[in-house]
Design a protein around this motif. Structure first.
Motif, PDB file in Angstrom:
ATOM      1  N   ALA A   9       1.004  -1.055  -0.201  1.00  0.00           N
ATOM      2  CA  ALA A   9      -0.108  -0.264  -0.106  1.00  0.00           C
ATOM      3  C   ALA A   9       0.948   1.592  -0.091  1.00  0.00           C
ATOM      4  O   ALA A   9       1.623   0.995   0.695  1.00  0.00           O
ATOM      5  CB  ALA A   9      -0.958  -0.439   0.984  1.00  0.00           C
ATOM      6  N   PRO A  10       0.677   2.979  -0.253  1.00  0.00           N
ATOM      7  CA  PRO A  10      -1.333   2.890  -1.108  1.00  0.00           C
ATOM      8  C   PRO A  10      -0.898   1.486  -2.985  1.00  0.00           C
ATOM      9  O   PRO A  10      -0.160   1.354  -3.282  1.00  0.00           O
ATOM     10  CB  PRO A  10      -0.869   3.773  -1.428  1.00  0.00           C
ATOM     11  CG  PRO A  10       0.340   4.381  -2.059  1.00  0.00           C
ATOM     12  CD  PRO A  10       1.501   3.581  -0.736  1.00  0.00           C
ATOM     13  N   ARG A  11      -1.807   1.130  -2.741  1.00  0.00           N
ATOM     14  CA  ARG A  11      -1.973   0.161  -4.218  1.00  0.00           C
ATOM     15  C   ARG A  11      -1.731   1.376  -5.654  1.00  0.00           C
ATOM     16  O   ARG A  11      -2.011   2.894  -5.380  1.00  0.00           O
ATOM     17  CB  ARG A  11      -3.442  -0.383  -4.444  1.00  0.00           C
ATOM     18  CG  ARG A  11      -4.086  -1.546  -3.374  1.00  0.00           C
ATOM     19  CD  ARG A  11      -3.400  -2.399  -3.101  1.00  0.00           C
ATOM     20  NE  ARG A  11      -3.143  -2.913  -4.857  1.00  0.00           N
ATOM     21  CZ  ARG A  11      -2.205  -3.891  -4.482  1.00  0.00           C
ATOM     22  NH1 ARG A  11      -1.096  -4.138  -3.321  1.00  0.00           N
ATOM     23  NH2 ARG A  11      -2.284  -5.006  -5.757  1.00  0.00           N
ATOM     24  N   TYR A  12      -0.766   0.409  -6.439  1.00  0.00           N
ATOM     25  CA  TYR A  12      -1.071   0.924  -7.497  1.00  0.00           C
ATOM     26  C   TYR A  12       0.543   2.714  -7.648  1.00  0.00           C
ATOM     27  O   TYR A  12       0.119   3.588  -8.320  1.00  0.00           O
ATOM     28  CB  TYR A  12      -1.777   1.756  -8.465  1.00  0.00           C
ATOM     29  CG  TYR A  12      -3.287   0.581  -8.477  1.00  0.00           C
ATOM     30  CD1 TYR A  12      -2.990  -0.500  -9.865  1.00  0.00           C
ATOM     31  CD2 TYR A  12      -4.253   0.596  -7.533  1.00  0.00           C
ATOM     32  CE1 TYR A  12      -3.278  -1.406  -9.503  1.00  0.00           C
ATOM     33  CE2 TYR A  12      -4.935  -0.694  -7.649  1.00  0.00           C
ATOM     34  CZ  TYR A  12      -4.967  -1.869  -8.342  1.00  0.00           C
ATOM     35  OH  TYR A  12      -5.848  -2.424  -8.724  1.00  0.00           O
ATOM     36  N   GLU A  13       1.068   2.129  -6.349  1.00  0.00           N
ATOM     37  CA  GLU A  13       1.921   3.314  -7.057  1.00  0.00           C
ATOM     38  C   GLU A  13       3.336   2.742  -7.048  1.00  0.00           C
ATOM     39  O   GLU A  13       3.761   2.009  -6.691  1.00  0.00           O
ATOM     40  CB  GLU A  13       2.186   3.718  -4.712  1.00  0.00           C
ATOM     41  CG  GLU A  13       3.494   4.177  -4.567  1.00  0.00           C
ATOM     42  CD  GLU A  13       3.173   5.960  -4.132  1.00  0.00           C
ATOM     43  OE1 GLU A  13       1.991   6.172  -5.321  1.00  0.00           O
ATOM     44  OE2 GLU A  13       3.890   5.910  -3.538  1.00  0.00           O
ATOM     45  N   VAL A  14       3.774   3.079  -8.143  1.00  0.00           N
ATOM     46  CA  VAL A  14       5.478   3.252  -8.601  1.00  0.00           C
ATOM     47  C   VAL A  14       5.907   3.904  -8.176  1.00  0.00           C
ATOM     48  O   VAL A  14       6.498   4.634  -8.441  1.00  0.00           O
ATOM     49  CB  VAL A  14       4.940   3.702 -10.021  1.00  0.00           C
ATOM     50  CG1 VAL A  14       6.574   3.275 -10.917  1.00  0.00           C
ATOM     51  CG2 VAL A  14       4.041   2.565 -11.187  1.00  0.00           C
ATOM     52  N   VAL A  71      -2.486   5.124 -11.464  1.00  0.00           N
ATOM     53  CA  VAL A  71      -1.437   4.827 -11.002  1.00  0.00           C
ATOM     54  C   VAL A  71      -1.674   6.289  -9.787  1.00  0.00           C
ATOM     55  O   VAL A  71      -2.549   6.699  -9.691  1.00  0.00           O
ATOM     56  CB  VAL A  71       0.244   5.440 -11.479  1.00  0.00           C
ATOM     57  CG1 VAL A  71       0.417   3.974 -12.461  1.00  0.00           C
ATOM     58  CG2 VAL A  71      -0.421   6.844 -11.987  1.00  0.00           C
ATOM     59  N   THR A  72      -1.375   5.952  -8.343  1.00  0.00           N
ATOM     60  CA  THR A  72      -0.853   7.325  -7.739  1.00  0.00           C
ATOM     61  C   THR A  72      -0.024   8.182  -8.495  1.00  0.00           C
ATOM     62  O   THR A  72       1.127   8.487  -9.113  1.00  0.00           O
ATOM     63  CB  THR A  72      -0.368   6.935  -7.021  1.00  0.00           C
ATOM     64  OG1 THR A  72       1.034   6.774  -6.855  1.00  0.00           O
ATOM     65  CG2 THR A  72      -0.910   5.719  -5.975  1.00  0.00           C
ATOM     66  N   LEU A  73      -1.024   9.442  -8.576  1.00  0.00           N
ATOM     67  CA  LEU A  73      -0.172  10.664  -8.678  1.00  0.00           C
ATOM     68  C   LEU A  73       1.432  11.029  -7.876  1.00  0.00           C
ATOM     69  O   LEU A  73       2.729  11.511  -8.615  1.00  0.00           O
ATOM     70  CB  LEU A  73      -0.236  12.481  -8.592  1.00  0.00           C
ATOM     71  CG  LEU A  73      -0.337  13.436  -8.985  1.00  0.00           C
ATOM     72  CD1 LEU A  73       0.259  13.502 -10.031  1.00  0.00           C
ATOM     73  CD2 LEU A  73      -0.540  14.616  -8.527  1.00  0.00           C
TER      74      LEU A  73
END
Length: 297
Positions: A73-78, A211-213
């Protein structure tokens, strides 16, 4: 010969598949650690692993933290640092596996992960060979090429606002990974990216076009170019598409020129995604020959 597997990286369970070749030496099979690029999933890597395992190479394929079936977490954090740590922990995990030769470990990465493998190979001498496919090789040069000048200030304002919001306990702002609307704030601009993701992403239940900003914030400060010359003396294969606009061809070729020997270049026709489609056989064939030469002999 594919089985589900998992290992821990920074306390997070990373899940994937272990491919074992049908036969291996008494000392154990060589193994290649493999994972996906920006906003991807391991399912896109599986076809490459199938070819390599048929050639006698075990393959450990997994999802990055926060993506696919992996925890995080956070999900979709590159997060490049977390993803690089994942590679290193995958190598350690592979070295503990029965039937694997701990002294014959290679790494393979594509697109954004094509940058990670350069960093890992430069700093972890357990790696015996590295394949960097259609790679990001220079963070800021690529970021400033992808984000139009007219959008740069808007992007930085949004990143600053997101930092304040997260510090206040609010959830991370999410943006699309790609879009067909040029006015959208996205992580990967361009119709080519959007079309490929829409053709391949929805086929995988765990994939999301988001994705996260803060992933973009981390992208702009990522500097794999600092490690290119340090990969040597580990053998390097760089697979570059000659009309790549996502990880631009000229930037990748400049980085290849800066890399020291031993190195090898495979220049394939087409755009960024050609290596997953019409140029798949050529790209995976080059990787197979290179990895077999350096890990099997």
């Amino acid at each position: 010969m594919r089985v589900d597997t998992s290992f821990l990286s920074n306390g997070v369970a990373l899940r994937g598949w272990l491919y074992r070749p049908e036969t291996s030496a008494p000392t154990g099979a060589p193994l290649v650690v493999m994972t996906h690029g920006f906003a991807g999933v391991k399912e896109w890597v599986a076809p490459f692993a199938e070819v390599l395992s048929a050639a006698g190479l075990a393959c450990l394929v997994y999802d990055h933290p926060g993506f696919g079936t992996s925890d995080g977490a956070p999900r979709y954090e590159v997060d490049p640092n977390a993803q690089i740590a994942g590679y290193r922990d995958a190598i350690t995990f592979a070295q503990t596996l029965e039937g694997i030769d701990p002294d014959r470990i290679g790494i393979w990465g594509t697109s954004y992960a094509g940058a990670h493998v350069l960093v890992v190979a430069a700093t972890d001498r357990r790696v015996r060979a590295v394949v960097s496919q259609v790679p990001l090789t220079d963070g800021w040069s690529t970021f400033s090429r992808l984000v139009p000048p007219t959008m740069m200030s808007t992007m930085h304002e949004a990143i600053a606002a997101d930092r304040l919001a997260v510090a206040a306990g609010k959830p991370h702002q999410m943006i699309k990974a790609a879009s067909d609307d040029p006015t959208d704030m996205v992580a990967m601009p361009g119709l080519e990216v959007y079309q490929w993701l829409m053709e391949n992403g929805p086929q995988v239940a765990t994939w999301r076009n988001e994705v996260t900003l803060s992933s973009v914030d981390k992208f702009q400060s990522y500097a794999p170019e600092a490690f290119v010359r340090r990969v040597s003396p580990t053998p390097l294969l760089m697979i570059v598409a000659d009309h790549d606009t996502l990880t631009p061809t000229d930037i990748a070729l400049t980085s290849y020129h800066e890399a020291l020997e031993p190195k090898q270049l495979e220049l394939v026709p087409g755009g960024h995604f050609s290596v997953y489609g019409e140029q798949f056989d050529r790209a995976v064939g080059a990787a197979r020959a290179f990895l077999c030469a350096h890990l099997i002999g």
